[in-house]
Design a protein around this motif. Structure first.
Motif, mmCIF file in Angstrom:
data_model
loop_
_atom_site.group_PDB
_atom_site.id
_atom_site.type_symbol
_atom_site.label_atom_id
_atom_site.label_comp_id
_atom_site.label_asym_id
_atom_site.label_seq_id
_atom_site.Cartn_x
_atom_site.Cartn_y
_atom_site.Cartn_z
ATOM 1 N N LEU A 1 -1.031 61.453 1.172
ATOM 2 C CA LEU A 1 -2.345 61.706 0.567
ATOM 3 C C LEU A 1 -2.245 62.329 -0.817
ATOM 4 C CD1 LEU A 1 -4.070 63.170 3.746
ATOM 5 C CD2 LEU A 1 -4.543 60.947 2.708
ATOM 6 N N ASP A 2 -1.077 62.856 -1.158
ATOM 7 C CA ASP A 2 -0.906 63.532 -2.437
ATOM 8 C C ASP A 2 -0.994 62.515 -3.577
ATOM 9 O OD1 ASP A 2 -0.409 65.379 -4.382
ATOM 10 O OD2 ASP A 2 1.718 65.630 -3.910
ATOM 11 N N GLY A 3 -2.071 62.571 -4.351
ATOM 12 C CA GLY A 3 -2.257 61.644 -5.459
ATOM 13 C C GLY A 3 -2.841 60.308 -5.088
ATOM 14 N N ALA A 4 -3.191 60.104 -3.814
ATOM 15 C CA ALA A 4 -3.749 58.815 -3.396
ATOM 16 C C ALA A 4 -5.155 58.629 -3.950
ATOM 17 C CB ALA A 4 -3.769 58.719 -1.875
ATOM 18 N N ALA A 5 -5.550 57.370 -4.161
ATOM 19 C CA ALA A 5 -6.872 57.075 -4.695
ATOM 20 C C ALA A 5 -7.957 57.158 -3.640
ATOM 21 C CB ALA A 5 -6.883 55.679 -5.319
ATOM 22 N N MET A 6 -7.582 56.915 -2.372
ATOM 23 C CA MET A 6 -8.604 56.893 -1.316
ATOM 24 C C MET A 6 -7.941 56.964 0.052
ATOM 25 S SD MET A 6 -12.008 56.469 -0.990
ATOM 26 C CE MET A 6 -12.557 55.395 -2.327
ATOM 27 N N LEU A 7 -8.596 57.676 0.974
ATOM 28 C CA LEU A 7 -8.272 57.614 2.392
ATOM 29 C C LEU A 7 -9.384 56.819 3.056
ATOM 30 C CD1 LEU A 7 -6.750 58.469 5.003
ATOM 31 C CD2 LEU A 7 -8.249 60.473 5.058
ATOM 32 N N VAL A 8 -9.023 55.755 3.761
ATOM 33 C CA VAL A 8 -9.991 54.868 4.407
ATOM 34 C C VAL A 8 -9.926 55.075 5.916
ATOM 35 C CG1 VAL A 8 -10.718 52.472 4.718
ATOM 36 C CG2 VAL A 8 -9.714 53.196 2.535
ATOM 37 N N LEU A 9 -11.080 55.361 6.532
ATOM 38 C CA LEU A 9 -11.162 55.685 7.955
ATOM 39 C C LEU A 9 -12.189 54.800 8.654
ATOM 40 C CD1 LEU A 9 -11.410 59.562 7.523
ATOM 41 C CD2 LEU A 9 -9.368 58.313 8.257
ATOM 42 N N GLN A 10 -12.000 54.598 9.957
ATOM 43 C CA GLN A 10 -12.973 53.935 10.831
ATOM 44 C C GLN A 10 -12.982 54.681 12.163
ATOM 45 O OE1 GLN A 10 -9.839 52.326 10.875
ATOM 46 N NE2 GLN A 10 -9.942 52.159 8.653
ATOM 47 N N LEU A 11 -13.655 54.128 13.176
ATOM 48 C CA LEU A 11 -13.809 54.850 14.446
ATOM 49 C C LEU A 11 -13.216 54.124 15.650
ATOM 50 C CD1 LEU A 11 -17.471 56.189 14.017
ATOM 51 C CD2 LEU A 11 -15.309 57.358 13.489
ATOM 52 N N GLU A 12 -12.161 53.324 15.431
ATOM 53 C CA GLU A 12 -11.446 52.736 16.567
ATOM 54 C C GLU A 12 -10.247 53.587 16.971
ATOM 55 O OE1 GLU A 12 -12.637 48.019 16.155
ATOM 56 O OE2 GLU A 12 -10.609 48.634 15.626
ATOM 57 N N VAL A 13 -10.155 54.790 16.395
ATOM 58 C CA VAL A 13 -9.222 55.816 16.847
ATOM 59 C C VAL A 13 -10.070 57.039 17.185
ATOM 60 C CG1 VAL A 13 -7.310 54.913 15.476
ATOM 61 C CG2 VAL A 13 -8.805 56.655 14.484
#
Length: 307
Positions: free
Chosen positions: A136-148
């Motif tokens: 996550l360090d320097g990443a442009a985006m964290l993408v999440l959904q709800l199948e976890v």
């Protein structure tokens, strides 16, 4: 095993990997009815993996965090990620749980119906995210959904904030969410039914989407994009709102359209595009995708788009 490459456009996807078992049917069967279908295929899917593939094909440098079973489906899904150039180092293997599976039927009106057995996706936990937090360090985006698990999603969002990484949440499948997650979300991307569940307000068109978006912004979300299928996307922030009409196409299969949109939108933002231009990139990709069959198989590559 593919390692993650450093890039200013890097995108981290935390989410599900499912093997899709897809059958074309003339129409949805009635309760108790046996209906003869056609064109059965087995292909990698899952909302997390679909969005990772969409990001990669549309120009992003992507790492995936998830879990699969120690089985043939799990091996095939990891191999599929590698083939797309997606870093799979943080896709773990659970020896005690089968890989996730999705049973999908697509009717002649291009509408899909999906039943899930989430399997190893339910085993993705906070410790797996902690082990991969450096991505996550320097990443442009964290993408999440709800199948976890929702608890895992919440933990991921909290980690992202520690690294000052923007968070995109696609709240699918629709589920109630804890109040503490809302201020952590930079971009919330629900469809009509998901927006309706999250707000308790019906969402069927642009005016009702505007009402729902206002309610979601009031929860603390910074940007809301409600996807409306053939009616386009409604974009809202605390400063402006705008309806972006859909590109007119003849759809044959809507499976994966939302995931393709999120891939294009995420890549657009990572490239420095405006909110509207990033959304239009996602719309162009999704419009081309629905003219094809399948989920991952329908996701276009950037070279196929006009930009």
């Amino acid at each position: 095993m593919t390692s993650f490459k450093s890039s200013s456009r890097r995108l981290i996807v935390v989410g599900s990997l499912n093997m899709d078992l897809v059958m074309r049917v003339p129409r949805a069967p009635e309760a108790g009815e046996t209906l003869t279908g056609y064109d059965f295929v087995t292909q990698p899917g899952g909302k997390g993996a679909n969005q990772a593939v969409a990001c990669a094909r549309l120009g992003g440098n992507v790492a995936m965090i998830g879990r699969v079973g120690d089985d043939a489906f799990g091996c095939a899904m990891r191999a599929s990620l590698v083939a797309e150039g997606i870093a799979d180092k943080t896709v773990g293997v659970d020896a005690e749980t089968a890989s996730g599976v999705a049973m999908i039927t697509v009717d002649d009106a291009a509408q899909n119906r999906i039943s899930l057995a989430l399997g190893a996706n339910t085993k993705l936990a906070a410790e797996h995210l902690d082990a991969a937090a450096g991505l996550l360090d320097g990443a442009a985006m964290l993408v999440l959904q709800l199948e976890v698990p929702v608890a895992t999603v919440l933990h991921a969002a909290k980690l992202a904030k520690e690294y000052r990484c923007p968070v995109l949440l696609n709240p699918a499948p629709a589920a109630a969410l804890p109040d503490e997650i809302w201020p952590l979300i930079d971009y919330l991307v629900p469809n009509e039914s998901e927006a309706a569940l999250l707000t308790g307000k019906p969402v069927t068109d642009v005016p009702t989407a505007a009402v729902a978006a206002e309610a979601l912004l009031a929860k603390g979300v910074k940007h809301v994009l409600i996807t409306l299928g053939s009616k386009g996307v409604f974009v809202a922030t605390d400063k402006f709102s705008q309806h972006l009409p859909a590109f007119p196409v003849e759809a044959v299969d809507t499976t994966g359209a939302g995931d393709t949109f999120i891939g294009g939108f995420s890549v657009g933002l990572a490239e420095g595009k405006s909110l509207q231009d990033a959304a239009r990139l996602g719309q162009r990709a999704a419009a081309l995708g629905v003219t094809r069959h399948g989920a991952q198989s329908s996701i276009p590559r950037r070279v196929e788009l006009s930009t």
